[in-house]
Design a protein around this motif. Structure first.
Motif, PDB file in Angstrom:
ATOM      1  N   LEU A  36      52.218  -1.373  45.204  1.00 14.24           N
ATOM      2  CA  LEU A  36      52.665  -2.239  46.286  1.00 14.24           C
ATOM      3  C   LEU A  36      53.467  -3.415  45.761  1.00 14.24           C
ATOM      4  CD1 LEU A  36      49.313  -2.429  48.289  1.00 14.24           C
ATOM      5  CD2 LEU A  36      51.282  -0.979  48.806  1.00 14.24           C
ATOM      6  N   LEU A  54      54.487  -7.283  46.775  1.00 14.76           N
ATOM      7  CA  LEU A  54      54.189  -8.403  47.663  1.00 14.76           C
ATOM      8  C   LEU A  54      55.436  -9.265  47.782  1.00 14.76           C
ATOM      9  CD1 LEU A  54      52.319 -10.229  49.339  1.00 14.76           C
ATOM     10  CD2 LEU A  54      51.581 -11.296  47.202  1.00 14.76           C
ATOM     11  N   ARG A 107      50.863 -12.282  57.940  1.00 16.32           N
ATOM     12  CA  ARG A 107      51.285 -11.099  57.185  1.00 16.32           C
ATOM     13  C   ARG A 107      51.847 -10.072  58.149  1.00 16.32           C
ATOM     14  NH1 ARG A 107      48.495  -6.467  55.534  1.00 16.32           N
ATOM     15  NH2 ARG A 107      46.484  -7.398  56.052  1.00 16.32           N
ATOM     16  N   ASP A 153      52.777  -6.490  59.229  1.00 17.39           N
ATOM     17  CA  ASP A 153      52.288  -5.142  58.942  1.00 17.39           C
ATOM     18  C   ASP A 153      51.780  -4.532  60.239  1.00 17.39           C
ATOM     19  OD1 ASP A 153      51.187  -2.932  57.194  1.00 17.39           O
ATOM     20  OD2 ASP A 153      49.308  -3.671  58.051  1.00 17.39           O
ATOM     21  N   TYR A 158      53.667  -6.594  52.467  1.00 13.35           N
ATOM     22  CA  TYR A 158      53.560  -5.658  51.354  1.00 13.35           C
ATOM     23  C   TYR A 158      54.489  -4.480  51.613  1.00 13.35           C
ATOM     24  CZ  TYR A 158      49.357  -7.882  49.426  1.00 13.35           C
ATOM     25  OH  TYR A 158      48.471  -8.764  48.865  1.00 13.35           O
ATOM     26  N   THR A 159      55.059  -3.947  50.547  1.00 17.68           N
ATOM     27  CA  THR A 159      55.873  -2.750  50.658  1.00 17.68           C
ATOM     28  C   THR A 159      55.359  -1.704  49.680  1.00 17.68           C
ATOM     29  OG1 THR A 159      57.476  -3.329  48.924  1.00 17.68           O
ATOM     30  CG2 THR A 159      57.884  -4.184  51.141  1.00 17.68           C
ATOM     31  N   SER A 173      60.456 -11.188  46.108  1.00 18.78           N
ATOM     32  CA  SER A 173      59.361 -10.516  45.413  1.00 18.78           C
ATOM     33  C   SER A 173      58.465 -11.533  44.716  1.00 18.78           C
ATOM     34  CB  SER A 173      59.925  -9.527  44.382  1.00 18.78           C
ATOM     35  OG  SER A 173      58.881  -8.936  43.635  1.00 18.78           O
ATOM     36  N   GLU A 190      53.649  -7.419  41.873  1.00 17.86           N
ATOM     37  CA  GLU A 190      53.409  -6.000  42.097  1.00 17.86           C
ATOM     38  C   GLU A 190      51.919  -5.724  41.952  1.00 17.86           C
ATOM     39  OE1 GLU A 190      55.809  -3.601  39.566  1.00 17.86           O
ATOM     40  OE2 GLU A 190      57.704  -4.261  40.471  1.00 17.86           O
TER      41      GLU A 190
END
Length: 248
Positions: free
Chosen positions: A92, A94, A179, A181, A217-218, A236, A239
């Protein structure tokens, strides 16, 4: 996360910290006894200390979430100590919003909040998204509140005809942070800028609601979405890795 637990109740959460010479060098939490552990960054000796603390305690530790270097060190130490196996579930990224930068050109249409009448449609799109990412989750009216999707507020991007073409969710404002999502566009509608448009809209809504930080998050395996969020002004931060653990 700790602010959310304080406000909503811990529901059996376990919180811990590592203190050396009066200084807190790291923390961890488990949302419930049967859930995995999430860690802050730790050095090598500190990882070994945490593994020693957690190993042998029941029930079994099913997973770990941590910044990449800490997560990999934890898994290696956990394997040595317990004999458990570990498999990488997902990597992921962040991201935190800097200066929101809408795309140009911007797709035609408008944003609107999803209401009660949209609930079944929202659940259907969440089911599709969960299936796309291989999540083992049942989403229906009975289970909705207990899923990770249930606490969010959702925003649609609609085309000029008023048809929803993309959706974004946002967690409640807690501790000054929102967040984002999930962000979802049905497969047949991708590549038209709808995902970017709804991300801009939900990010603006978070800022308007008073968020000091907007984060998301991706999945690092999806370079398209990672590049998109960066073009929109997300930067970014770190990670993370998620490992599933199984008793050896």
């Amino acid at each position: 996360m700790t602010e959310k637990l304080r406000v909503e109740g811990d529901q059996g959460a376990e919180l811990g910290w590592l203190e050396v010479g009066g200084d807190v060098r790291g923390v961890y939490y488990r949302l419930s006894p049967d859930r995995g552990v999430t860690l802050t960054p730790l050095g090598g000796e500190d990882v070994e200390s945490l593994v020693g603390h957690l190993a042998g305690r029941g029930p079994a530790l099913p997973s770990v979430v941590a910044e990449r270097r800490t997560g990999e060190a934890f898994v290696a130490a956990w394997r040595r100590r317990t004999g458990d196996s570990a498999s990488l579930r997902v990597e992921l990224g962040l991201y935190r919003l800097g200066t929101l930068t809408p795309p140009d050109p911007f797709p035609e249409g408008h944003a609107r909040p999803a209401g009660d009448a949209d609930h079944e449609h929202v659940m259907q799109w969440c089911r599709e998204l969960a299936a796309y990412f291989g999540e083992d989750v049942t989403i229906n009216a009975e289970t909705w509140a207990r899923t990770r999707f249930g606490e969010k507020r959702y925003l649609y991007w609609e085309n000029p005809d008023g048809v929803p073409v993309a959706m974004a969710g946002a967690n409640p404002l807690v501790g000054g942070q929102v967040r984002i999502d999930p962000v979802y566009t049905p497969e047949e509608l991708r590549g038209r800028g709808y995902g970017a448009a709804v991300t801009v809209a939900v990010s603006r809504a978070a800022l308007d609601a008073g968020a000091q930080e907007v984060v998301l998050y991706t999945n690092l395996a999806n370079p398209t979405s990672n590049a998109l969020y960066q073009r929109l002004g997300y930067e970014s931060i770190a990670e993370f890795v998620v490992y599933d653990l199984a008793r050896g």
